[in-house]
Write a protein that holds these residues in place. Structure first.
Motif, mmCIF file in Angstrom:
data_model
loop_
_atom_site.group_PDB
_atom_site.id
_atom_site.type_symbol
_atom_site.label_atom_id
_atom_site.label_comp_id
_atom_site.label_asym_id
_atom_site.label_seq_id
_atom_site.Cartn_x
_atom_site.Cartn_y
_atom_site.Cartn_z
ATOM 1 N N PRO A 13 0.967 -1.375 0.173
ATOM 2 C CA PRO A 13 -0.059 -0.127 0.150
ATOM 3 C C PRO A 13 0.902 1.166 -0.073
ATOM 4 O O PRO A 13 1.865 1.311 0.097
ATOM 5 C CB PRO A 13 -0.848 -0.053 1.324
ATOM 6 N N ASP A 14 0.254 2.497 -0.330
ATOM 7 C CA ASP A 14 0.689 3.695 -0.017
ATOM 8 C C ASP A 14 1.083 3.995 1.406
ATOM 9 O O ASP A 14 0.460 3.836 2.049
ATOM 10 C CB ASP A 14 0.039 4.841 -0.714
ATOM 11 N N TYR A 15 2.374 4.667 1.338
ATOM 12 C CA TYR A 15 2.863 4.944 2.905
ATOM 13 C C TYR A 15 3.016 6.272 2.983
ATOM 14 O O TYR A 15 3.548 6.961 2.001
ATOM 15 C CB TYR A 15 3.994 4.123 3.441
ATOM 16 N N VAL A 16 3.298 7.021 4.452
ATOM 17 C CA VAL A 16 3.604 8.040 4.503
ATOM 18 C C VAL A 16 4.778 7.958 5.388
ATOM 19 O O VAL A 16 4.789 7.350 6.459
ATOM 20 C CB VAL A 16 2.460 9.183 5.268
ATOM 21 N N GLN A 17 5.702 8.857 5.456
ATOM 22 C CA GLN A 17 6.794 9.091 6.297
ATOM 23 C C GLN A 17 6.861 10.523 6.945
ATOM 24 O O GLN A 17 6.686 11.477 6.341
ATOM 25 C CB GLN A 17 8.094 8.980 5.767
ATOM 26 N N LEU A 18 6.927 10.710 8.389
ATOM 27 C CA LEU A 18 7.175 11.853 8.827
ATOM 28 C C LEU A 18 8.648 11.900 9.684
ATOM 29 O O LEU A 18 8.844 11.186 10.380
ATOM 30 C CB LEU A 18 6.013 11.994 10.115
ATOM 31 N N ARG A 19 9.116 12.996 9.294
ATOM 32 C CA ARG A 19 10.408 13.187 9.551
ATOM 33 C C ARG A 19 10.713 14.470 10.341
ATOM 34 O O ARG A 19 10.240 15.338 9.804
ATOM 35 C CB ARG A 19 11.409 12.891 8.750
ATOM 36 N N ASP A 20 11.377 14.677 11.512
ATOM 37 C CA ASP A 20 11.881 15.776 12.261
ATOM 38 C C ASP A 20 12.922 16.641 11.410
ATOM 39 O O ASP A 20 13.211 16.524 10.090
ATOM 40 C CB ASP A 20 12.301 15.707 13.441
ATOM 41 N N GLU A 21 13.251 18.014 11.971
ATOM 42 C CA GLU A 21 14.094 18.656 11.144
ATOM 43 C C GLU A 21 15.516 18.093 10.808
ATOM 44 O O GLU A 21 16.437 18.598 9.859
ATOM 45 C CB GLU A 21 14.526 20.081 12.247
ATOM 46 N N LYS A 22 15.947 17.235 11.640
ATOM 47 C CA LYS A 22 17.422 16.399 11.390
ATOM 48 C C LYS A 22 16.968 15.092 10.347
ATOM 49 O O LYS A 22 17.818 14.349 10.188
ATOM 50 C CB LYS A 22 17.867 15.898 12.559
ATOM 51 N N PHE A 23 15.733 15.139 9.890
ATOM 52 C CA PHE A 23 15.447 14.033 8.874
ATOM 53 C C PHE A 23 15.517 12.672 9.559
ATOM 54 O O PHE A 23 15.390 11.830 8.975
ATOM 55 C CB PHE A 23 16.080 14.001 7.621
ATOM 56 N N THR A 24 15.209 12.488 10.901
ATOM 57 C CA THR A 24 15.107 11.437 11.639
ATOM 58 C C THR A 24 13.559 11.042 11.538
ATOM 59 O O THR A 24 12.666 11.884 11.825
ATOM 60 C CB THR A 24 15.457 11.734 13.266
ATOM 61 N N LEU A 26 10.205 9.825 12.321
ATOM 62 C CA LEU A 26 9.255 9.881 13.338
ATOM 63 C C LEU A 26 8.085 9.126 13.412
ATOM 64 O O LEU A 26 7.608 8.307 14.423
ATOM 65 C CB LEU A 26 8.801 11.268 13.719
ATOM 66 N N ALA A 27 7.518 8.679 12.137
ATOM 67 C CA ALA A 27 6.307 7.944 12.020
ATOM 68 C C ALA A 27 6.532 7.342 10.590
ATOM 69 O O ALA A 27 6.976 8.110 9.546
ATOM 70 C CB ALA A 27 5.185 8.514 11.965
ATOM 71 N N TYR A 28 5.812 6.161 10.362
ATOM 72 C CA TYR A 28 5.765 5.564 9.147
ATOM 73 C C TYR A 28 4.269 4.754 8.970
ATOM 74 O O TYR A 28 4.307 3.647 9.746
ATOM 75 C CB TYR A 28 7.083 4.601 8.955
ATOM 76 N N PHE A 29 3.422 5.276 8.395
ATOM 77 C CA PHE A 29 2.040 4.523 8.457
ATOM 78 C C PHE A 29 1.609 4.384 7.011
ATOM 79 O O PHE A 29 1.903 5.214 6.091
ATOM 80 C CB PHE A 29 1.434 5.330 9.400
ATOM 81 N N ARG A 30 0.363 3.852 6.899
ATOM 82 C CA ARG A 30 -0.096 3.717 5.755
ATOM 83 C C ARG A 30 -1.178 4.753 5.536
ATOM 84 O O ARG A 30 -1.635 5.374 6.539
ATOM 85 C CB ARG A 30 -1.231 2.394 5.902
ATOM 86 N N VAL A 31 -1.246 5.333 4.304
ATOM 87 C CA VAL A 31 -2.070 6.556 3.995
ATOM 88 C C VAL A 31 -3.558 6.332 4.783
ATOM 89 O O VAL A 31 -4.328 6.998 5.174
ATOM 90 C CB VAL A 31 -2.311 6.911 2.636
ATOM 91 N N ASP A 32 -4.100 4.943 4.637
ATOM 92 C CA ASP A 32 -5.533 4.876 5.015
ATOM 93 C C ASP A 32 -5.711 4.578 6.379
ATOM 94 O O ASP A 32 -6.681 4.181 7.013
ATOM 95 C CB ASP A 32 -6.183 3.718 3.953
ATOM 96 N N ARG A 33 -4.363 4.491 7.054
ATOM 97 C CA ARG A 33 -4.508 4.212 8.783
ATOM 98 C C ARG A 33 -3.698 4.839 9.199
ATOM 99 O O ARG A 33 -2.605 4.377 9.915
ATOM 100 C CB ARG A 33 -4.397 2.526 8.778
ATOM 101 N N PRO A 34 -3.865 6.137 9.596
ATOM 102 C CA PRO A 34 -2.913 7.202 10.310
ATOM 103 C C PRO A 34 -3.280 6.993 11.695
ATOM 104 O O PRO A 34 -2.291 7.562 12.555
ATOM 105 C CB PRO A 34 -3.165 8.218 9.587
ATOM 106 N N ASP A 35 -4.316 6.676 12.252
ATOM 107 C CA ASP A 35 -4.741 6.912 13.642
ATOM 108 C C ASP A 35 -3.696 6.784 14.655
ATOM 109 O O ASP A 35 -3.389 7.670 15.498
ATOM 110 C CB ASP A 35 -5.969 6.254 13.785
#
Length: 67
Positions: A13-24, A26-35
């Protein structure tokens, strides 16, 4: 915080990555299940805003997200 939307292939599936200012990562989750991922980071109250941004975001583009 930075956000990247990754296109899935076939059964992946499609995924989303959230990264901080240092590009670490923070989160990796499916687009349809972010909860759960957004709640763990303390963004449960801003989930609608973040998800509307994600839905409009093109795949593979690193974008700064100001919350």
């Amino acid at each position: 915080m930075y956000i990247i939307k990754v296109k899935g292939i076939a059964k992946i599936p499609d995924y989303v990555q959230l990264r901080d200012e240092k590009f670490t990562l923070l989160a990796y989750f499916r687009v349809d299940r972010p909860d759960k991922s957004l709640e763990k980071l303390g963004f449960g109250d801003k989930q609608e805003k973040i998800m509307s941004f994600i839905n409009e975001l093109p795949f593979g583009q690193v974008t700064k997200l100001d919350i």
